[in-house]
Design a protein around this motif. Sequence first.
Motif, PDB file in Angstrom:
ATOM      1  N   GLU A 191       0.814  -1.215   0.000  1.00  0.00           N
ATOM      2  CA  GLU A 191       0.000   0.000   0.000  1.00  0.00           C
ATOM      3  C   GLU A 191       0.849   1.268   0.000  1.00  0.00           C
ATOM      4  OE1 GLU A 191      -2.290   0.561   3.565  1.00  0.00           O
ATOM      5  OE2 GLU A 191      -0.899  -0.582   4.792  1.00  0.00           O
ATOM      6  N   VAL A 196       1.776   2.236  -3.471  1.00  0.00           N
ATOM      7  CA  VAL A 196       0.658   2.864  -4.181  1.00  0.00           C
ATOM      8  C   VAL A 196       0.538   4.328  -3.759  1.00  0.00           C
ATOM      9  CG1 VAL A 196      -1.839   2.842  -4.533  1.00  0.00           C
ATOM     10  CG2 VAL A 196      -0.580   0.685  -4.410  1.00  0.00           C
ATOM     11  N   LEU A 235      -1.352 -14.902  -1.628  1.00  0.00           N
ATOM     12  CA  LEU A 235      -0.519 -14.170  -0.677  1.00  0.00           C
ATOM     13  C   LEU A 235      -0.220 -14.985   0.583  1.00  0.00           C
ATOM     14  CD1 LEU A 235       0.880 -11.550   0.014  1.00  0.00           C
ATOM     15  CD2 LEU A 235      -1.290 -10.644   0.854  1.00  0.00           C
ATOM     16  N   LYS A 236      -1.237 -15.668   1.072  1.00  0.00           N
ATOM     17  CA  LYS A 236      -1.060 -16.446   2.305  1.00  0.00           C
ATOM     18  C   LYS A 236       0.029 -17.509   2.119  1.00  0.00           C
ATOM     19  CE  LYS A 236      -2.875 -18.041   6.378  1.00  0.00           C
ATOM     20  NZ  LYS A 236      -1.821 -18.968   6.715  1.00  0.00           N
ATOM     21  N   LEU A 293       3.502 -15.925   2.201  1.00  0.00           N
ATOM     22  CA  LEU A 293       3.961 -15.586   3.556  1.00  0.00           C
ATOM     23  C   LEU A 293       4.334 -16.854   4.326  1.00  0.00           C
ATOM     24  CD1 LEU A 293       1.368 -12.784   4.364  1.00  0.00           C
ATOM     25  CD2 LEU A 293       3.830 -12.490   4.049  1.00  0.00           C
ATOM     26  N   PRO A 324       3.749  -1.902   5.965  1.00  0.00           N
ATOM     27  CA  PRO A 324       2.629  -1.655   5.037  1.00  0.00           C
ATOM     28  C   PRO A 324       1.980  -2.974   4.622  1.00  0.00           C
ATOM     29  CG  PRO A 324       4.675  -0.661   4.244  1.00  0.00           C
ATOM     30  CD  PRO A 324       5.045  -1.519   5.393  1.00  0.00           C
ATOM     31  N   LEU A 325       0.689  -2.939   4.418  1.00  0.00           N
ATOM     32  CA  LEU A 325      -0.015  -4.131   3.956  1.00  0.00           C
ATOM     33  C   LEU A 325       0.416  -4.471   2.539  1.00  0.00           C
ATOM     34  CD1 LEU A 325      -3.697  -3.466   5.147  1.00  0.00           C
ATOM     35  CD2 LEU A 325      -1.981  -4.958   6.214  1.00  0.00           C
ATOM     36  N   LEU A 326       0.584  -5.761   2.289  1.00  0.00           N
ATOM     37  CA  LEU A 326       0.956  -6.192   0.939  1.00  0.00           C
ATOM     38  C   LEU A 326      -0.288  -6.198   0.050  1.00  0.00           C
ATOM     39  CD1 LEU A 326       3.259  -9.185   1.878  1.00  0.00           C
ATOM     40  CD2 LEU A 326       3.986  -7.063   0.767  1.00  0.00           C
ATOM     41  N   LEU A 327      -0.067  -5.947  -1.237  1.00  0.00           N
ATOM     42  CA  LEU A 327      -1.165  -6.075  -2.198  1.00  0.00           C
ATOM     43  C   LEU A 327      -1.325  -7.556  -2.566  1.00  0.00           C
ATOM     44  CD1 LEU A 327      -0.317  -3.100  -4.599  1.00  0.00           C
ATOM     45  CD2 LEU A 327      -1.745  -3.078  -2.552  1.00  0.00           C
ATOM     46  N   ASN A 328      -2.495  -7.892  -3.104  1.00  0.00           N
ATOM     47  CA  ASN A 328      -2.717  -9.305  -3.453  1.00  0.00           C
ATOM     48  C   ASN A 328      -1.745  -9.796  -4.510  1.00  0.00           C
ATOM     49  OD1 ASN A 328      -3.839  -7.674  -5.399  1.00  0.00           O
ATOM     50  ND2 ASN A 328      -5.646  -8.966  -5.730  1.00  0.00           N
ATOM     51  N   TYR A 346       1.817  -5.085  -8.945  1.00  0.00           N
ATOM     52  CA  TYR A 346       1.267  -4.385 -10.116  1.00  0.00           C
ATOM     53  C   TYR A 346       2.356  -3.563 -10.794  1.00  0.00           C
ATOM     54  CZ  TYR A 346      -3.348  -5.410  -8.170  1.00  0.00           C
ATOM     55  OH  TYR A 346      -4.451  -6.047  -7.694  1.00  0.00           O
ATOM     56  N   VAL A 398      -1.604   1.250 -12.070  1.00  0.00           N
ATOM     57  CA  VAL A 398      -2.052   1.979 -10.891  1.00  0.00           C
ATOM     58  C   VAL A 398      -2.301   3.456 -11.227  1.00  0.00           C
ATOM     59  CG1 VAL A 398      -1.439   2.651  -8.533  1.00  0.00           C
ATOM     60  CG2 VAL A 398      -0.864   0.371  -9.370  1.00  0.00           C
TER      61      VAL A 398
END
Lengths: 181, 603
Positions: free
Chosen positions: A64, A67, A101-102, A105, A129-133, A136, A141
């Motif tokens: 995120e 982005v 994603l899971k 990780l 930061p949260l990872l994107l699925n 990209y 974007v």
Amino acid sequence: MAKAKVATTSLCGCFGCHMSLLDIDDRILKLVELVDFNKSPINDIKEFTERCTVGLIEGGCCNEENVRVLRDFRKHCDILISVGDCATMGGIPAMRNTIPLKECLDEAYLNGPTVHNPSGQIPNDPEIPLLLNRVYPCHEVVKIDYHLPGCPPSADTLWEALVALLTDKPVALPYELIKYD
Amino acid sequence: MSKSLEADVKKICKACGNDRTRMMDIVRSVQEQCGCVSGEAMDLIAREVSCHRVEVESVVSFYAFLSTRPKGKVVIRLCDDVIDEMKGSDQVAAALKTELGIDFGETTADGAITLEHTPCIGMCDQAPAAMVNDEVVTYLSGDAARSMVRSLREHMDPKKLVGRFGDGNNGHDLVRSMVHNNIRQSGEVVLAPLAEGAALKNALAMSPAEVIRDVKTARLRGRGGAGFPTGMKWEFTRNAPGTQRYVLCNADEGEPGTFKDRVILTERPDVLIEGMTIAGYAIGSDTGVLYLRAEYAYLRSFLEQALHDRRNKGLLGKDICGKKGFNFDIRIQMGAGAYICGEETSLISSVEGLRGDPKNRPPFPAQKGLHQCPTTVNNVETFCCVSRILEKGPGWFAQMGSKGSPGTKVLSISGDCHRPGVYEVPFGIKLSDVLKLCGAEDAAAVQVGGPSGTMVSPAEFGRTICYDDLATGGSVMVFGPKRNLLKVVRKFLEFFIEESCGYCTPCRVGNVLLLERLNRILDGRGEPSDLPYLERLGQTIKTAARCGLGQTSPNPVLTTLKSFRSAYESLVKEAPDGLQPSFDIGAALGDAKTITGRESVHF
């Protein structure tokens, strides 16, 4: 004429494209005559302080924060250039795109053959930061004006392209600068 | 188990002369007998016909009707083309799923019934339709589907699903099918009756060169849609060096919305066979192959019988009609579910026992076709026209139709019209007149020529059906005012993606990119620059693809962009701030939020 303002960033990249930029050797002196750097890891300016003519983007978007930074660049720059294969098409990091994603990780922090993780925890600090699925490429974007492929694009490629752009000349990259085998 | 498999495979291969070029027949028989072509079976086949296992596997993996894993004793294949969808195949699908308790692509736990989707099976005039093994069931509804499954569970015999037979030869002892002909208008060329042997005898009274001259004088052009002059093709084939020549009949009618060959094969097989025989005489060939699509397997015994009858009457076989030295016979080659095999070089690959990959051209089949021998490949309807030309003379034929497109054309009309079915019309007929004939005056759009053809808007309904304007292999799909054309386009693209052989990148990848961008627009995330993008990409695919499939697959997008641009424009909007509207940050972060149990700090 006022010097053009240039900003650069490395998103989900390896900084190789920035290293390649530094590879222009003594031409860096000419570059300084041509441009002022704004937000960039080269001068460690963290946030935009004024509008820029050119933004050079290394790396694609994997989280995120990428982005947010990329959108910030779009907002502050007249021209955005995707520099290198990660920015133009996701590159090596995008190899994870076919795997959920899971699973990525789990493999990285729990199941991988070289993992030593006695606590069995996957890092989850609020600072991360949260990872994107998936990863990209930049043009998926925001709008990107130019793409410079290469891993990394050579110093000469970067130099020729940037100078042509800033001096309002057509970008005529010779074959040697855009072949990759 | 394994012993019996070995015996079965050996027997099947032997029946085909242990000939690897008969691979299609071998794997089809194994599939039929053993329920699948397992790895073990493939090894055995390879051993029996002395080829590599991969050659067998490449065939088995290519065709939709072949499988490496066991399927149910009964396979229900529900047609999912756009016309069937318009006629309610969704309800049928839902009914089948609940009644069977499985999803598409699955088999019931007892191994009895497999449920699958299949593209157009040539029954758009009686949609929704499905195949149950080789049997065709038409005019389905949710209720009909439920009772079908119940009775299948009782007797497991697809044949017993047929209640009342269709009209004409559909009730013939060897067909016994519920399919209807729906012939709404017969013409004088294709659907008129033919006195048996009349055309053939006329042909045999002439020299082969004179027969070709007659076909040329009639200015007959190929009825498959491309419209290549038939006489010229035959002349090329006749003059090409070689001792063996072949006549191939393309009855792999796979273009969605086309079903006229089905009717010709049912009602006028003699006209077709006579035309093939005349072609054999004209080009100097003794072997014909009728390539019949797997979806029409229910017509096979009937056609075999038609061939057999003609052999008995001396109209096929040795010294035909008493003409010493003119020998010609025809065998039926079954397909196995692949749209691409309607492309002539793919069809040749398939007849050779290979995957249905197209071949490079040149050399054209007329020079090097089946088994590298000069070959003419013609459409079912073309051969019928040949019979009529030889019966009634080229002058009679040439005065019909329009200047560049003499004769008649058999159209298969389906969709939002009152009278779907088969119409034989003179070439040059206005589309508006066609719509009047079939009761579709309120049409909002008409797809002429199937998905690879042209989407025509009401403003252009004055255009004519002929090779120089709206060329068609026969498919005419009508869409009423309530249909979402972009969804129709999406359906067509999905079809091409499914049916692409995957050999060349423009087609394999390009069509997927077209679909992605179209979906974006349909989701309301499109922007004006997407339209020129679609046009550019579509043009690239057309230019760079290897065969007719890729060269026409962007047509649904390109022709609607031209004729129905406002449908696209109303869905796209300029994005603010240079952001990509197609990028959905919420969706992109969904997985991570679930995994970490955190919310985004940035968005």
